[in-house]
Every structure is written in C-alpha cells, then in structure tokens.
Design a protein around this motif. Structure first.
Motif, PDB file in Angstrom:
ATOM      1  N   GLU A   5       0.839  -1.206   0.000  1.00  0.00           N
ATOM      2  CA  GLU A   5       0.000   0.000   0.000  1.00  0.00           C
ATOM      3  C   GLU A   5       0.874   1.254   0.000  1.00  0.00           C
ATOM      4  N   ALA A   6       1.982   1.222   0.726  1.00  0.00           N
ATOM      5  CA  ALA A   6       2.898   2.373   0.751  1.00  0.00           C
ATOM      6  C   ALA A   6       3.503   2.601  -0.626  1.00  0.00           C
ATOM      7  N   GLN A   7       3.861   1.506  -1.296  1.00  0.00           N
ATOM      8  CA  GLN A   7       4.416   1.634  -2.652  1.00  0.00           C
ATOM      9  C   GLN A   7       3.367   2.182  -3.612  1.00  0.00           C
ATOM     10  N   ALA A   8       2.130   1.740  -3.455  1.00  0.00           N
ATOM     11  CA  ALA A   8       1.044   2.240  -4.305  1.00  0.00           C
ATOM     12  C   ALA A   8       0.843   3.728  -4.057  1.00  0.00           C
ATOM     13  N   GLY A   9       0.920   4.137  -2.772  1.00  0.00           N
ATOM     14  CA  GLY A   9       0.792   5.557  -2.445  1.00  0.00           C
ATOM     15  C   GLY A   9       1.927   6.370  -3.032  1.00  0.00           C
ATOM     16  N   ASN A  10       3.145   5.854  -2.968  1.00  0.00           N
ATOM     17  CA  ASN A  10       4.295   6.535  -3.567  1.00  0.00           C
ATOM     18  C   ASN A  10       4.123   6.653  -5.074  1.00  0.00           C
ATOM     19  N   TYR A  11       3.620   5.591  -5.699  1.00  0.00           N
ATOM     20  CA  TYR A  11       3.402   5.609  -7.150  1.00  0.00           C
ATOM     21  C   TYR A  11       2.377   6.671  -7.512  1.00  0.00           C
ATOM     22  N   ASP A  12       1.277   6.701  -6.742  1.00  0.00           N
ATOM     23  CA  ASP A  12       0.236   7.697  -7.001  1.00  0.00           C
ATOM     24  C   ASP A  12       0.784   9.119  -6.841  1.00  0.00           C
ATOM     25  N   ASN A  13       1.615   9.313  -5.807  1.00  0.00           N
ATOM     26  CA  ASN A  13       2.233  10.631  -5.603  1.00  0.00           C
ATOM     27  C   ASN A  13       3.143  10.997  -6.770  1.00  0.00           C
ATOM     28  N   MET A  14       3.898  10.031  -7.254  1.00  0.00           N
ATOM     29  CA  MET A  14       4.794  10.278  -8.393  1.00  0.00           C
ATOM     30  C   MET A  14       3.996  10.632  -9.645  1.00  0.00           C
ATOM     31  N   VAL A  15       2.910   9.892  -9.868  1.00  0.00           N
ATOM     32  CA  VAL A  15       2.062  10.174 -11.032  1.00  0.00           C
ATOM     33  C   VAL A  15       1.487  11.590 -10.923  1.00  0.00           C
ATOM     34  N   LYS A  16       1.011  11.956  -9.750  1.00  0.00           N
ATOM     35  CA  LYS A  16       0.456  13.309  -9.550  1.00  0.00           C
ATOM     36  C   LYS A  16       1.533  14.362  -9.757  1.00  0.00           C
ATOM     37  N   MET A  17       2.739  14.125  -9.246  1.00  0.00           N
ATOM     38  CA  MET A  17       3.831  15.080  -9.427  1.00  0.00           C
ATOM     39  C   MET A  17       4.160  15.250 -10.906  1.00  0.00           C
ATOM     40  N   VAL A  18       4.190  14.153 -11.655  1.00  0.00           N
ATOM     41  CA  VAL A  18       4.488  14.229 -13.093  1.00  0.00           C
ATOM     42  C   VAL A  18       3.376  14.963 -13.820  1.00  0.00           C
ATOM     43  N   GLU A  19       2.124  14.694 -13.463  1.00  0.00           N
ATOM     44  CA  GLU A  19       1.010  15.402 -14.094  1.00  0.00           C
ATOM     45  C   GLU A  19       1.082  16.903 -13.799  1.00  0.00           C
ATOM     46  N   ASP A  20       1.367  17.243 -12.539  1.00  0.00           N
ATOM     47  CA  ASP A  20       1.498  18.660 -12.177  1.00  0.00           C
ATOM     48  C   ASP A  20       2.654  19.315 -12.931  1.00  0.00           C
ATOM     49  N   LEU A  21       3.751  18.599 -13.039  1.00  0.00           N
ATOM     50  CA  LEU A  21       4.902  19.113 -13.766  1.00  0.00           C
ATOM     51  C   LEU A  21       4.556  19.348 -15.233  1.00  0.00           C
ATOM     52  N   ASN A  22       3.822  18.411 -15.833  1.00  0.00           N
ATOM     53  CA  ASN A  22       3.396  18.573 -17.232  1.00  0.00           C
ATOM     54  C   ASN A  22       2.508  19.804 -17.395  1.00  0.00           C
ATOM     55  N   LYS A  23       1.573  20.006 -16.447  1.00  0.00           N
ATOM     56  CA  LYS A  23       0.699  21.185 -16.512  1.00  0.00           C
ATOM     57  C   LYS A  23       1.522  22.470 -16.407  1.00  0.00           C
ATOM     58  N   ASP A  24       2.463  22.471 -15.456  1.00  0.00           N
ATOM     59  CA  ASP A  24       3.314  23.650 -15.286  1.00  0.00           C
ATOM     60  C   ASP A  24       4.148  23.919 -16.531  1.00  0.00           C
ATOM     61  N   LEU A  25       4.676  22.869 -17.134  1.00  0.00           N
ATOM     62  CA  LEU A  25       5.476  23.039 -18.350  1.00  0.00           C
ATOM     63  C   LEU A  25       4.619  23.548 -19.503  1.00  0.00           C
ATOM     64  N   GLU A  26       3.388  23.070 -19.616  1.00  0.00           N
ATOM     65  CA  GLU A  26       2.488  23.560 -20.664  1.00  0.00           C
ATOM     66  C   GLU A  26       2.194  25.051 -20.478  1.00  0.00           C
ATOM     67  N   LYS A  27       1.934  25.449 -19.220  1.00  0.00           N
ATOM     68  CA  LYS A  27       1.692  26.870 -18.944  1.00  0.00           C
ATOM     69  C   LYS A  27       2.921  27.709 -19.292  1.00  0.00           C
ATOM     70  N   LEU A  28       4.083  27.207 -18.914  1.00  0.00           N
ATOM     71  CA  LEU A  28       5.325  27.908 -19.210  1.00  0.00           C
ATOM     72  C   LEU A  28       5.537  28.039 -20.713  1.00  0.00           C
ATOM     73  N   LEU A  29       5.251  26.962 -21.441  1.00  0.00           N
ATOM     74  CA  LEU A  29       5.393  26.990 -22.898  1.00  0.00           C
ATOM     75  C   LEU A  29       4.439  28.007 -23.520  1.00  0.00           C
ATOM     76  N   GLU A  30       3.213  28.062 -23.013  1.00  0.00           N
ATOM     77  CA  GLU A  30       2.256  29.051 -23.522  1.00  0.00           C
ATOM     78  C   GLU A  30       2.755  30.473 -23.277  1.00  0.00           C
ATOM     79  N   GLU A  31       3.293  30.723 -22.108  1.00  0.00           N
ATOM     80  CA  GLU A  31       3.819  32.053 -21.796  1.00  0.00           C
ATOM     81  C   GLU A  31       4.999  32.405 -22.708  1.00  0.00           C
ATOM     82  N   ILE A  32       5.850  31.437 -22.949  1.00  0.00           N
ATOM     83  CA  ILE A  32       6.999  31.672 -23.835  1.00  0.00           C
ATOM     84  C   ILE A  32       6.516  31.973 -25.245  1.00  0.00           C
ATOM     85  N   GLU A  33       5.493  31.251 -25.706  1.00  0.00           N
ATOM     86  CA  GLU A  33       4.947  31.520 -27.038  1.00  0.00           C
ATOM     87  C   GLU A  33       4.361  32.923 -27.129  1.00  0.00           C
TER      88      GLU A  33
END
Length: 104
Positions: A5-33
């Motif tokens: 269960e701890a590993q599953a929680g860590n995986y879920d946290n990693m997935v959320k962090m990657v999704e958040d990072l992708n959103k932030d990068l998309e926003k940054l790319l839009e601003e740069i454009e």
C-alpha cells in the motif's frame, strides 16, 4: 501488505507530481509563445527608445558645449555651399550632354 500500500501511495504521488509538472510546463510553454509573438514589436519599441535617448544625449551635449554648436553650424554651411556647387556643375554637365546629343 502495508508495504504494498505504501508503494502504491508513492506511485500515485509520483504520477500526480508528473502530471502537475506537465501542466506547469504547458503553462510555461504558452507564456513563452506569447512572449515570442511580442518580440518583434518590443524590438521596434526598443529601437525607438534607443534613438530617442541618443537624440536627447546629442541635444544635451550641444547645449552644454557651445563650440560644438558653432562647429555644427559651420559644417552645415560648408555642406550647403558644396551642395550648391555640385548642383551647378551637374546642370553644366547635363546641358553639355544635351548639346552634344542634339548635334549628333
């Protein structure tokens, strides 16, 4: 089981962090454009600001240095007289050329 269960929680946290990072990068790319689209107008504006700054600098220098102003006036007078002489010569050459052309 707790470990899985701890590993599953860590995986879920990693997935959320990657999704958040992708959103932030998309926003940054839009601003740069957006900024990239504005660069040509910024360059033109900066060019005008630089020109205006140099013009103001030149005016201050001319006002604080009376010798420069006198020199500029003499230079302008010399240019105008030279221009006048060149126009006279050009008219002479042109009239000579027309005269030669008509005689042929």
């Amino acid at each position: 089981m707790a470990e899985s269960e701890a590993q599953a929680g860590n995986y879920d946290n990693m997935v959320k962090m990657v999704e958040d990072l992708n959103k932030d990068l998309e926003k940054l790319l839009e601003e740069i454009e957006k900024l990239t689209a504005e660069i040509p107008s910024l360059v033109v504006t900066i060019g005008f600001v630089v020109q205006a700054t140099w013009m103001a600098y030149d005016m201050v220098v001319m006002r604080t240095n009376p010798h420069l102003s006198n020199s500029m006036r003499r230079l302008e007078d010399a240019f105008l007289s030279c221009k006048e002489e060149m126009e006279k010569k050009w008219q002479e050459v042109l009239s000579e050329y027309k005269g030669e052309k008509q005689t042929k």
